[in-house]
Design a protein around this motif. Sequence first.
Motif, PDB file in Angstrom:
ATOM      1  N   GLU A   1       0.840  -1.083   0.194  1.00 18.65           N
ATOM      2  CA  GLU A   1      -0.001   0.067  -0.008  1.00 18.65           C
ATOM      3  C   GLU A   1       0.905   1.364   0.110  1.00 18.65           C
ATOM      4  OE1 GLU A   1      -3.516   2.139   2.781  1.00 18.65           O
ATOM      5  OE2 GLU A   1      -2.659   0.252   3.219  1.00 18.65           O
ATOM      6  N   LEU A   2       2.005   1.331   0.607  1.00 22.86           N
ATOM      7  CA  LEU A   2       2.939   2.435   0.763  1.00 22.86           C
ATOM      8  C   LEU A   2       3.455   2.691  -0.485  1.00 22.86           C
ATOM      9  CD1 LEU A   2       4.129   4.647   2.520  1.00 22.86           C
ATOM     10  CD2 LEU A   2       6.158   2.964   3.061  1.00 22.86           C
ATOM     11  N   ILE A   3       3.895   1.713  -1.218  1.00 27.56           N
ATOM     12  CA  ILE A   3       4.679   1.783  -2.414  1.00 27.56           C
ATOM     13  C   ILE A   3       3.820   2.252  -3.510  1.00 27.56           C
ATOM     14  CG2 ILE A   3       6.193   0.719  -4.299  1.00 27.56           C
ATOM     15  CD1 ILE A   3       7.579   1.371  -1.422  1.00 27.56           C
ATOM     16  N   CYS A   4       2.536   1.800  -3.381  1.00 30.05           N
ATOM     17  CA  CYS A   4       1.617   2.229  -4.284  1.00 30.05           C
ATOM     18  C   CYS A   4       1.235   3.540  -4.226  1.00 30.05           C
ATOM     19  CB  CYS A   4       0.201   1.296  -4.154  1.00 30.05           C
ATOM     20  SG  CYS A   4       0.545  -0.427  -5.143  1.00 30.05           S
ATOM     21  N   ALA A   5       1.178   3.937  -2.865  1.00 32.35           N
ATOM     22  CA  ALA A   5       0.932   5.528  -2.756  1.00 32.35           C
ATOM     23  C   ALA A   5       2.007   6.302  -3.102  1.00 32.35           C
ATOM     24  CB  ALA A   5       0.438   5.628  -1.182  1.00 32.35           C
TER      25      ALA A   5
ATOM     26  N   ALA B   1       4.082  15.150  -0.215  1.00 27.28           N
ATOM     27  CA  ALA B   1       4.850  15.104   1.079  1.00 27.28           C
ATOM     28  C   ALA B   1       5.257  13.511   1.133  1.00 27.28           C
ATOM     29  CB  ALA B   1       4.090  15.741   2.182  1.00 27.28           C
ATOM     30  N   LEU B   2       4.560  12.732   0.951  1.00 30.11           N
ATOM     31  CA  LEU B   2       5.091  11.389   1.132  1.00 30.11           C
ATOM     32  C   LEU B   2       6.128  11.011  -0.026  1.00 30.11           C
ATOM     33  CD1 LEU B   2       4.773   8.295   1.775  1.00 30.11           C
ATOM     34  CD2 LEU B   2       2.777   7.959   0.362  1.00 30.11           C
TER      35      LEU B   2
ATOM     36  N   ALA C   1       8.411   3.190   9.170  1.00 29.13           N
ATOM     37  CA  ALA C   1       8.430   4.537   9.980  1.00 29.13           C
ATOM     38  C   ALA C   1       7.548   5.304   8.799  1.00 29.13           C
ATOM     39  CB  ALA C   1       9.709   4.887  10.258  1.00 29.13           C
ATOM     40  N   LEU C   2       7.610   5.334   7.451  1.00 34.67           N
ATOM     41  CA  LEU C   2       7.145   6.048   6.722  1.00 34.67           C
ATOM     42  C   LEU C   2       5.479   5.657   6.847  1.00 34.67           C
ATOM     43  CD1 LEU C   2       8.246   8.352   4.828  1.00 34.67           C
ATOM     44  CD2 LEU C   2       8.282   6.609   2.930  1.00 34.67           C
ATOM     45  N   ALA C   3       5.493   4.372   6.685  1.00 33.48           N
ATOM     46  CA  ALA C   3       3.962   3.967   6.684  1.00 33.48           C
ATOM     47  C   ALA C   3       3.034   4.442   7.993  1.00 33.48           C
ATOM     48  CB  ALA C   3       4.018   2.516   6.513  1.00 33.48           C
TER      49      ALA C   3
END
Length: 338
Positions: A39-43, A51-52, A70-72
Amino acid sequence: MTEAVHHPVTHAREAEIIGRKAVDFLGKNRLALTPRNFELICAVLDGRDPALREAFVGLQRPVSQMALSALAQRFLPERPTLDALKTTSEAALGALEAFRRTLESGTVSVVEAHGGASEVLADLDAQIGRCVTALQGVFNLAAPVPQDMPGQDHLTAQLSFGLPGYGALEERLEALFSDGEPEGGVSLMLCRIEGLEPLGRVGLAKVGDYMKNTLARFTHRLIDKTDTAYWTSSDELGLLVGATSESYLAQLGEKIARVVADAETIARRSIKTMPPLACRFGCARTYRRVLPAQLYGAARQSLQRAELTESLVPVFTEVSADLATLRRYEALYGRRMR
């Protein structure tokens, strides 16, 4: 003013491309393919949150799981309700099943002690059974499992011919290069079977098993006894071949593609809605002593070029062991040549 028209098919195609890129990134960086990571890499790839994206670009390379987590935590929304639902459902199912087993084990002694209690216990057991069924339905909603489509069983009614994974390929390459430069050269050819990985998500897991079993069985017949084959990912076949001739490797690719096409034809007789499959090939060749990760990385780059150009023949890359490249791969994978 004309309103923008949104096409669901286009959006689905874009999502598919982003999803594949996310899986490629996680696999290339040896990061776990978890729902959170995906989900994070897709975002990040979607780019809707500047910002992400900026925070991700600022991460130290190679990206670690700790940094990704930490980023997630910073940018992805928490889903405590769903997590609590899964946990509660699992706990309730376990407790009720245990209670049922307790009742079953104690039924005889209770009935002997109190005549006529069997009807009460039977009614209680039926109520518990209904509760278990209802809770199982809730749990399936929280964590759905693809339902297999009918007509697949006969495809897997054969012996399973498995292949080792990427770790075995890495060990084989390290052993090969530890003896010095490979005599006559060595090639690593990767074949991605497009459409194979999604089969499990649409209820065709047994068809996917059949395709992989068939391909593994025939691959052993197509390559030399001294050559080896591996599943380097869920839809990627790796062939380590002691030959570097482009014509020989291209012919090998044609034979592999023919096996996939024949197996797909057989499967489609039972599953008319089966998605189409296609093979793409990328090959890295070397006459030098190189890092296993370097050879595999070059083969992956060739495979990606073949996919981008929709090439029907393998894309080839020559690999040499210059010091700068070795240092880069050492920093990425944390290994030295032994």
